[in-house]
Design a protein around this motif. Structure first.
Motif, PDB file in Angstrom:
ATOM      1  N   SER A 140       0.857  -1.186   0.000  1.00  0.00           N
ATOM      2  CA  SER A 140       0.000   0.000   0.000  1.00  0.00           C
ATOM      3  C   SER A 140       0.890   1.232   0.000  1.00  0.00           C
ATOM      4  O   SER A 140       2.103   1.148   0.260  1.00  0.00           O
ATOM      5  CB  SER A 140      -0.906   0.018   1.232  1.00  0.00           C
ATOM      6  N   ALA A 142       0.733   3.422   2.220  1.00  0.00           N
ATOM      7  CA  ALA A 142       1.132   3.592   3.621  1.00  0.00           C
ATOM      8  C   ALA A 142       2.459   2.889   3.886  1.00  0.00           C
ATOM      9  O   ALA A 142       3.308   3.412   4.623  1.00  0.00           O
ATOM     10  CB  ALA A 142       0.044   3.047   4.544  1.00  0.00           C
ATOM     11  N   ALA A 177       3.097  13.473   1.509  1.00  0.00           N
ATOM     12  CA  ALA A 177       3.520  12.568   2.585  1.00  0.00           C
ATOM     13  C   ALA A 177       4.545  13.205   3.514  1.00  0.00           C
ATOM     14  O   ALA A 177       4.815  12.669   4.596  1.00  0.00           O
ATOM     15  CB  ALA A 177       4.095  11.288   1.983  1.00  0.00           C
ATOM     16  N   GLN A 244      -6.041   7.016   0.105  1.00  0.00           N
ATOM     17  CA  GLN A 244      -5.024   6.509   1.031  1.00  0.00           C
ATOM     18  C   GLN A 244      -4.391   7.633   1.857  1.00  0.00           C
ATOM     19  O   GLN A 244      -3.335   7.466   2.453  1.00  0.00           O
ATOM     20  CB  GLN A 244      -3.952   5.750   0.260  1.00  0.00           C
TER      21      GLN A 244
END
Length: 322
Positions: A140, A142, A177, A244
């Motif tokens: 993912s 993440a 991010a 996400q």
């Protein structure tokens, strides 16, 4: 004397107009070439060959279109050549990639802008996706972000060049991010960037959805996220970046189409603008595009002119912020 000069000028304009009309009436009377700024096998090349395959039909141009690959520097080599060395006679076309050539012109170091070219029609829209090899521990975005935070600057990932859609998506992912990764632009476009992922030369990559779709079908990669506002019909199981938790929009979506150099006779531009969208809409073309995971997005000349202008404005703001 002034009257004589004015009369001569008017006569020259009239002759030019006649020549353009005559040229358009007979155009094309020999095969046409289309330059692709990326290597053979990548998404742009793959799609360009499909959307032009019916060019020789009587209900299209009546002459075939041959593809000429001029890869290098994320498209700069081909588009510099097209902007500066090609005769504006309608017999050398080029595939455009947006945001690629617009972003490159904004950042500088190239010999083209949107004013260097005349758009004809758009055939598709291809989002960027984040990919990893099938044996990667990442499952993912993440996982990717967590690794990047623990290992600043050490998460290597490939893309087709600098200030192409892949790079813009990469910059947006890093900003969203709050991490620093190691983006590696590859020579040879998306195909080479994908090979680097599959071979394990990099930990991941940003690539075109259409390239990634085919690579996943072959069992070579995993696709972790899509840089678009909605999930793709081709990858309904893959969430968007936004789903996400990453604030990544559709600025990197790769629009592809056909353009000609500035200075091409208006009659030829008009003939191409009338014929090419119909060629893109051919049932065989649509079927082959869909089989390869390539979304059709047909836009006429006026719509492309508006899209180029809108992307130019958006990219100036985006790149200033990144």
């Amino acid at each position: 004397m002034r009257k004589l000069i004015a009369a001569a000028a008017m006569a020259a304009i009239a002759l030019t107009g006649t020549a353009s009309a005559d040229e358009a009436a007979d155009y094309p009377d020999r095969p046409v070439m289309m330059m692709v700024s990326y290597g053979a096998g990548g998404a742009t090349d793959f799609q360009a060959r499909i959307v032009t395959m019916t060019a020789g039909n009587e209900d299209a141009l009546g002459m075939p279109i041959a593809i000429l690959n001029k890869p290098g520097a994320g498209g700069r080599v081909g588009w510099n050549w097209f902007a500066t060395q090609v005769d504006a006679d309608g017999y050398t076309l080029a595939a455009y990639n947006v945001p690629h050539f617009i972003a490159q012109s904004i950042k500088g170091g190239v010999e083209y802008t949107t004013d260097s070219f005349e758009p004809i029609a758009n055939w598709g829209a291809d989002p960027a996706v984040f990919v990893v090899a099938t044996d990667s521990p990442f499952n993912s975005m993440a996982d990717v972000v967590a690794y990047a935070k623990e290992n600043p600057g050490k998460l290597t990932f490939s893309g087709a060049g600098l200030f192409v859609g892949h790079h813009i998506a990469a910059l947006q992912i890093e900003k969203a991010a709050g991490v620093k990764m190691a983006y590696i632009p590859t020579k040879g476009g998306g195909a080479a960037a994908m090979k680097a992922v599959i071979a394990g030369d990099v930990l991941g990559g940003v690539n075109n959805l259409s390239d990634a779709f085919r690579a996943r079908e072959a069992g070579n990669i995993k696709i972790l996220g899509v840089a678009d506002l909605e999930r793709s019909d081709f990858l309904p199981d893959v969430p968007t970046m936004k789903e996400q938790g990453l604030d990544v929009d559709n600025a990197s979506v790769n629009f592809r189409g056909i353009m000609v150099p500035k200075g091409t006779p208006q009659g030829i531009i008009d003939k191409l603008a009338e014929t090419v969208p119909v060629m893109f809409a051919n049932a065989r073309v649509k079927s082959k595009m869909e089989a390869g995971g390539s979304a059709i997005r047909i836009m006429n000349r006026d719509e492309v002119i508006e899209m180029w202008a809108a992307r130019d404005k958006t990219l100036k703001e985006l790149l200033a912020g990144l």
